[in-house]
Design an enzyme around this catalytic site. Structure first.
Site, mmCIF file in Angstrom:
data_model
loop_
_atom_site.group_PDB
_atom_site.id
_atom_site.type_symbol
_atom_site.label_atom_id
_atom_site.label_comp_id
_atom_site.label_asym_id
_atom_site.label_seq_id
_atom_site.Cartn_x
_atom_site.Cartn_y
_atom_site.Cartn_z
ATOM 1 N N ASP A 12 0.869 -1.179 0.000
ATOM 2 C CA ASP A 12 0.000 0.000 0.000
ATOM 3 C C ASP A 12 0.907 1.230 0.000
ATOM 4 O O ASP A 12 2.122 1.112 0.216
ATOM 5 C CB ASP A 12 -0.908 0.000 1.247
ATOM 6 C CG ASP A 12 -1.799 1.242 1.310
ATOM 7 O OD1 ASP A 12 -2.466 1.528 0.301
ATOM 8 O OD2 ASP A 12 -1.810 1.942 2.340
ATOM 9 N N GLY A 45 -2.877 9.528 -3.231
ATOM 10 C CA GLY A 45 -4.149 10.064 -3.713
ATOM 11 C C GLY A 45 -4.051 11.328 -4.544
ATOM 12 O O GLY A 45 -4.896 11.577 -5.398
ATOM 13 N N CYS A 75 -4.510 -1.349 -2.255
ATOM 14 C CA CYS A 75 -4.604 0.103 -2.424
ATOM 15 C C CYS A 75 -5.435 0.382 -3.667
ATOM 16 O O CYS A 75 -5.056 -0.039 -4.771
ATOM 17 C CB CYS A 75 -3.193 0.666 -2.585
ATOM 18 S SG CYS A 75 -3.145 2.437 -2.886
ATOM 19 N N ASN A 76 -6.552 1.053 -3.500
ATOM 20 C CA ASN A 76 -7.420 1.365 -4.643
ATOM 21 C C ASN A 76 -6.726 2.317 -5.618
ATOM 22 O O ASN A 76 -6.827 2.167 -6.833
ATOM 23 C CB ASN A 76 -8.714 2.026 -4.150
ATOM 24 C CG ASN A 76 -9.553 1.089 -3.307
ATOM 25 O OD1 ASN A 76 -10.448 0.435 -3.804
ATOM 26 N ND2 ASN A 76 -9.251 1.005 -2.024
ATOM 27 N N THR A 77 -6.003 3.291 -5.059
ATOM 28 C CA THR A 77 -5.371 4.317 -5.895
ATOM 29 C C THR A 77 -4.259 3.704 -6.747
ATOM 30 O O THR A 77 -4.107 4.030 -7.925
ATOM 31 C CB THR A 77 -4.799 5.443 -4.999
ATOM 32 O OG1 THR A 77 -5.771 5.773 -4.004
ATOM 33 C CG2 THR A 77 -4.474 6.672 -5.806
ATOM 34 N N CYS A 186 -10.983 3.414 -0.040
ATOM 35 C CA CYS A 186 -9.547 3.584 0.222
ATOM 36 C C CYS A 186 -9.234 2.690 1.407
ATOM 37 O O CYS A 186 -9.992 2.682 2.389
ATOM 38 C CB CYS A 186 -9.242 5.043 0.540
ATOM 39 S SG CYS A 186 -7.602 5.329 1.261
ATOM 40 N N THR A 187 -8.146 1.941 1.326
ATOM 41 C CA THR A 187 -7.885 0.932 2.362
ATOM 42 C C THR A 187 -7.498 1.533 3.711
ATOM 43 O O THR A 187 -7.463 0.823 4.719
ATOM 44 C CB THR A 187 -6.793 -0.047 1.897
ATOM 45 O OG1 THR A 187 -5.633 0.696 1.485
ATOM 46 C CG2 THR A 187 -7.285 -0.900 0.752
HETATM 47 N N1 DGL Z 1 -4.781 3.370 0.763
HETATM 48 C C1 DGL Z 1 -4.839 3.867 -0.542
HETATM 49 C C2 DGL Z 1 -6.105 3.528 -1.294
HETATM 50 O O1 DGL Z 1 -6.702 2.499 -1.044
HETATM 51 C C3 DGL Z 1 -4.255 5.202 -0.906
HETATM 52 C C4 DGL Z 1 -4.196 6.311 0.072
HETATM 53 C C5 DGL Z 1 -3.220 7.385 -0.385
HETATM 54 O O2 DGL Z 1 -2.028 7.123 -0.345
HETATM 55 O O3 DGL Z 1 -3.679 8.465 -0.791
HETATM 56 O O4 DGL Z 1 -6.523 4.230 -2.170
#
Ligand code: DGL
Length: 265
Positions: A12, A45, A75-77, A186-187
């Site tokens: 992540d 993000g 991590c979605n991003t 977002c995780t």
């Molecule tokens: N945890 C991440 C996600 O799931 C990204 C958060 C970040 O670094 O902005 O999107």
């Protein structure tokens, strides 16, 4: 040819993926896990997709060099920016990405209004637009980027007054618009569930995808005959920032302490 006993790499931008790591450990307790927090580059993000792709190539290269049999983008991003690129680089390597739970939320909502809390990068991506096109035609989806939340969680702040105020400013408009289903896209955000529970009525469902990611990893490993057969081994941690920062928040966010090594970047 990877071995069953080889580890799985989980990454992540920082500590958010620990919420996914916990689900993987619950479902697959025999797996050895390598966790990389790219904390020297957090938050993802607000970064460009190109920047994130470079980071993911570096981290995937690291996992590959460690002999990982699979990689999870917790991590979605990172997924919207880089999973397609990684699949091209490593066509035969099981890769698990993640995306906001639009499909289950659209099926669950009774008010017909769904809220999505996620990073700017995720919400602005073509991959997210395609997800809405595919699964959300019959519901109203309200998206809310949440700058500032990730930085608090990285610092181990899950309940300060300032965080509470910031989170409320993101959630209140969604509730006022009639949203009865809230997607944590977002995780990092599952760590805010206790705080969210204080500001969201009990009938509002809060959905994240950590458990679904663990099940997808299980399916991929099973299909290739790569599921580990006990005994469980250590989970090892790397960070691209000062290791003490991650080891300091592990007891709070992972429930145990652990040694963290420095990932050179
Ligand atoms: N945890 C991440 C996600 O799931 C990204 C958060 C970040 O670094 O902005 O999107």
């Amino acid at each position: 040819m990877a071995e069953r006993s080889a580890p799985v790499g989980v990454m992540d931008s920082g500590v958010g993926g620990l919420s996914v790591l916990a689900e993987i450990q619950r479902l697959l307790p025999n797996e050895s896990l390598l966790y990389v927090a790219d904390s020297g580059h957090v938050p993802y993000g607000e970064k460009s997709p190109d920047y994130i792709r470079q980071r993911l190539r570096h981290i995937a290269g690291f996992f590959h060099a460690q002999g990982a049999k699979a990689m999870v983008l917790a991590c979605n991003t990172a997924t919207v920016a880089a999973v397609a690129d990684l699949r091209e680089c490593y066509p035969d390597w099981p890769l698990v990405g993640m995306e906001p739970a639009v499909k289950p939320a659209a099926a669950a909502t009774r008010s017909g209004v769904v809220g999505v809390l996620a990073t700017t990068g995720t919400l602005q991506s073509a991959k997210f637009a395609a997800l809405l096109d595919r699964f959300a035609n019959d519901v109203k989806v309200i998206t809310q980027p949440c700058p500032g939340l990730v930085e608090c969680i990285e610092a181990g702040d899950l309940a300060s007054p300032a965080l509470r105020q910031l989170l409320a400013s993101y959630v209140q408009p969604l509730l006022e618009a009639g949203c009865d289903t809230l997607i944590l896209g977002c995780t990092h955000y599952p760590f805010l569930r206790p705080l969210l529970a204080q500001m969201v009525p009990a009938e509002v469902a809060i959905i994240d995808t950590g458990a679904a990611v663990a099940r997808q990893l299980q399916r991929l490993l099973e299909a290739r005959g790569l599921l580990a057969e006990g005994p469980a081994r250590e989970t090892t941690f790397w960070s691209s920032a000062e290791p003490d920062t991650l080891s300091g928040v592990l007891p709070l966010l992972w429930g145990r302490s652990g040694q963290v090594q420095r990932l050179l970047s």
